[in-house]
Structures are given as C-alpha cells and as structure tokens.
Scaffold this active site. Sequence first.
Site: not given
Lengths: 243, 243
Positions: A180-182, A189, A210
Amino acid sequence: MEYETSADGRADLYEQLARIGKVVVHPKRIELLDLLCQAERSVEALGAATGLKFTTVSAHLQVMRQARLVETRREGTRVYYRAAGEEVCRFVATLGDLGRARLAEVDQILRAIGAGSESTERVTRAELLKRARSGDVVVLDVRPAEEYAAGHIPGAISLPLEHLEARLGEFDPGLEVVAYCRGPLCLLAPEAVATLRARGMQARCLEDGFPEWRQAGLRVATGADTPGGAREEGHETRLGLAR
Amino acid sequence: MEYETSADGRADLYEQLARIGKVVVHPKRIELLDLLCQAERSVEALGAATGLKFTTVSAHLQVMRQARLVETRREGTRVYYRAAGEEVCRFVATLGDLGRARLAEVDQILRAIGAGSESTERVTRAELLKRARSGDVVVLDVRPAEEYAAGHIPGAISLPLEHLEARLGEFDPGLEVVAYCRGPLCLLAPEAVATLRARGMQARCLEDGFPEWRQAGLRVATGADTPGGAREEGHETRLGLAR
DNA sequence: TCTGCTATCCATAGATCTATGGAATATGAG
DNA sequence: CTCATATTCCATAGATCTATGGATAGCAGA
C-alpha cells in the site's frame, strides 16, 4: 484584477475561497500539498522531493500558509510543515477524484505507469484485516520512511520503493504480498507490485492507501521501523521476510 | 512558467490537476461554478447573475470547459451551461467545507449575513420528512425559479427570496415554515427565515440545502411551479399559504 | 439572402504570478 | 559574540492572466 474586501459579503465569500484555489492552481503546490498530507517535512526535504530550489519551495509554502492549508512546527533551526487538518487532505483527495472522473488524461497517466484501472483487482481493507489475522500475508508499506513513521498500518513493514529491488531476495516466496502507499493517485504500491510480480511473486495492492485506512477509523501504528536500523534478527518471519 | 507534457508521468499528473485548480483560482469562476451546480444557465443569465459582461463570462466558461468541469447544450441561438456531473458539485462543496473549516473569514462572512453558526438550529432532513407527512409545516424553496424547476423537494413551494416580502401576507400564521436553498454556503434561506421571523412567524432553515437532499438519495421533483403562473386556487392550504 | 440575436474568438493594456539570486533572520554550537 | 545552518524576505525579469472592445460565427425569422 483587484477584488478588495467590499461590503458585499457574497463576493467576499468567493474571494476567500479563491485563496484556497490559489494553492491548487500550480502543479508544484498540489504536489507539495499532497506530500504534506502524507507526513510533515522540512522545507529542504520538500525541495528535494519536488526538485525545486528551497527558496522557491518556501515561496510556495507561504502561499499555502496564507490560505491556512499548512501549519508549521519549529525544531531547532529547521521548520517542519504539515497539512492543516483532515479537511485539507480530504480536499486534495476530492481534487484527485474529480480529476480522475473528468479528465481522461489523469486516468491515462495513471494507467500508463501501471496504476489506474489496473489489471489486478485490489485487496479490500476488510479482506486484508481478515488475512492478516490468519498470518498468511505480508503487508508492505512502500512509502518513504518518514511517512511510515508518521503513521502506518499495524504490522506492516516499511520498505520504501527505492529499496525494494535490493531486498527482493529476502522475501518468503510462500506468502502473498499486499502493498500500500498513499492512495489511489499514488503509484508507489502499483510499481512495487509490478516489480514483485515480475519475480513471479504473488502481490496485490491494497485498495486506496494509508490516508483512507486512517479515515476508515482503523487502527494505526506510529514510529520508525525499529529505531536501531536493521530489523531484529530472527523475528522477521512474522512479517514474512525470510530471516 | 511552462510545464509542457513531459515524459514524467508524476509531474504530468499534477499538471492535469492544476487545470482544475485554474478554475477555482478566480472568485468569479467559483461563483459561476457554484451557480451551475444549481441549475443550467445561459451565458447571458450568468452575466446578469454575476455582474460581468457576457464576453467576460464566456471567457471564464472556456477556462472551465478546458478543465471539463462544465458541459453545454444548445437551444436555438442560446447556449446553456451546466456542471459536468456530480463530482463537480461535490468538489465545490468540499471547497466550501474547507474554507469554512480553515478560513475564519468565511465563517465570519456567513455569520455576518445571518447564516453561519446561526442562532437557531436547523431542521434535519429526517425531521422535515416526518413533519411534512403530518402536514403542519410549509416547505419553502427560496432559490431562483430556474433552480426550483431543475429540481426541488417534493411538496415544496417555490418562492424566490426577492418575492418573499411581496407575498408575506399570504402565509398561514399557524404553520411553521422550513426554508431551504443551495446549501450551507448559501444565504437565501437564512435571509428568508430572518424576514419571516421579523414578522413573528415560526421559521427555520433546513440543514444544508437541495443538493445535499438529492445526494442523500431522497425523492426530488422537477418542473416549474404550476406552468400557468398563479398557483391553483383553493389547493394552497396544503402548502400552508392562505388561499 | 438579409437582419437580429447570442455566443465565441482575437487582440491588448494593465495587473499578477513564478523562479531565483542575494540579503536578512532565527537558532544552536562554540 | 561569532559562525554555520535552515528559512524567510526582497527585488526583478519574464511569463501568464483578466476584462473588455471589436470582429466573427451559428441560428432563426422575414
């Protein structure tokens, strides 16, 4: 043109809202604001992240400060900027959504780099929670280390995208990876997943990122990933990395 | 500065989003977009509503069209503009929310004219539905007639704010009035309520406005308020207006 | 086709914005 | 106090934006 503060409240209102508009009229300011929604950063760090001279970054930050979209914290000789509240992040997210909905180019760009309407469906938060409990999945936070430190999914391990290649060998090939990322506009991701899949690994992206996790009211953890530096030997299988 | 379409997808992305930002950097464009979120209008009508020369309005509309935030429909020699989809309205609403949350000025302006954190609490949608069913309340749509025509709360009567004074005498003083307009940033309903209360009537605003009503998935009605002009005689008590 | 409308296109003067170099400030270490 | 570091403040050349007058284009009626 000059729109001074007149007696006409209605005009004033739009005037004020335009202060916010001023922030998002410049691509670099959107980029900066997006970064600040992830984690606080110093002026210098922002300059490095965006490729702007720190003096230019500072100028942009003043514009954002005028609009009250950012706040600062001083630490020694350094000034850390951050987004001023949840509403700011929501606004940036809405802007991204709108771009995605109305501007075909945005979708194209995202798709071109592998994000966008990607080929593999993403893992839902609910599914991740369930599978994480059973322990057959590795949750990977591929954002920069400072963002991980500012808040991450409990149990996720921090492995910024730029270090992924170097540590590919450490993965336990038996486990699936969820990166996962932003958020939906972030490409970290998707890129990580592409890299992992190129090595024949099972890997998928988490839906959104996130910020959305936090907004969903789920538990978050903070702090760096083992302050010492290297992860404690022997405990890593918990995370799915071979020792 | 010139940010041409480069090979760097990330920069491109923010570049594209800045196209949207460009729309909301100018107070008049925010105002125009806000109007278009309520109902479609011709260029001329927009000019009248904002006090701009039609040629200037047209120029602003081109900027909005570039960003794909508006769409047009031609009818004879006239061109009607409208917001291009739900996301656009949501974006405008988010911008307003952000302004309200972060810019004290916005709240002050709203309060100064009587909206804002007003003295009287508003009526919730649920409460309105319940009371409308029992029939002891008049629902008043105080927006311009064209917005009422484009969509309104079923059973509401159209009485644009500028005609309120003239028809004050027609109200049944025994019923409470619930007025609504375009949403939390709109001042029409609060002003109407103020006027009514000055006459000693029971009056309150609905929470939010019509767009939020629609977004809540509640039933909406469309069409003008009795095409003939005057409301059918004799049926008006249903709406709380004395015959 | 000619005329009257409504809206878009064009050109432009004047105002505003951007990036950046260089000076001024603020903080911490000597 | 002096120096080094991280920022902010200032000035400015060059680019961009805004409002508006005048010309042009699309449409309907005579």
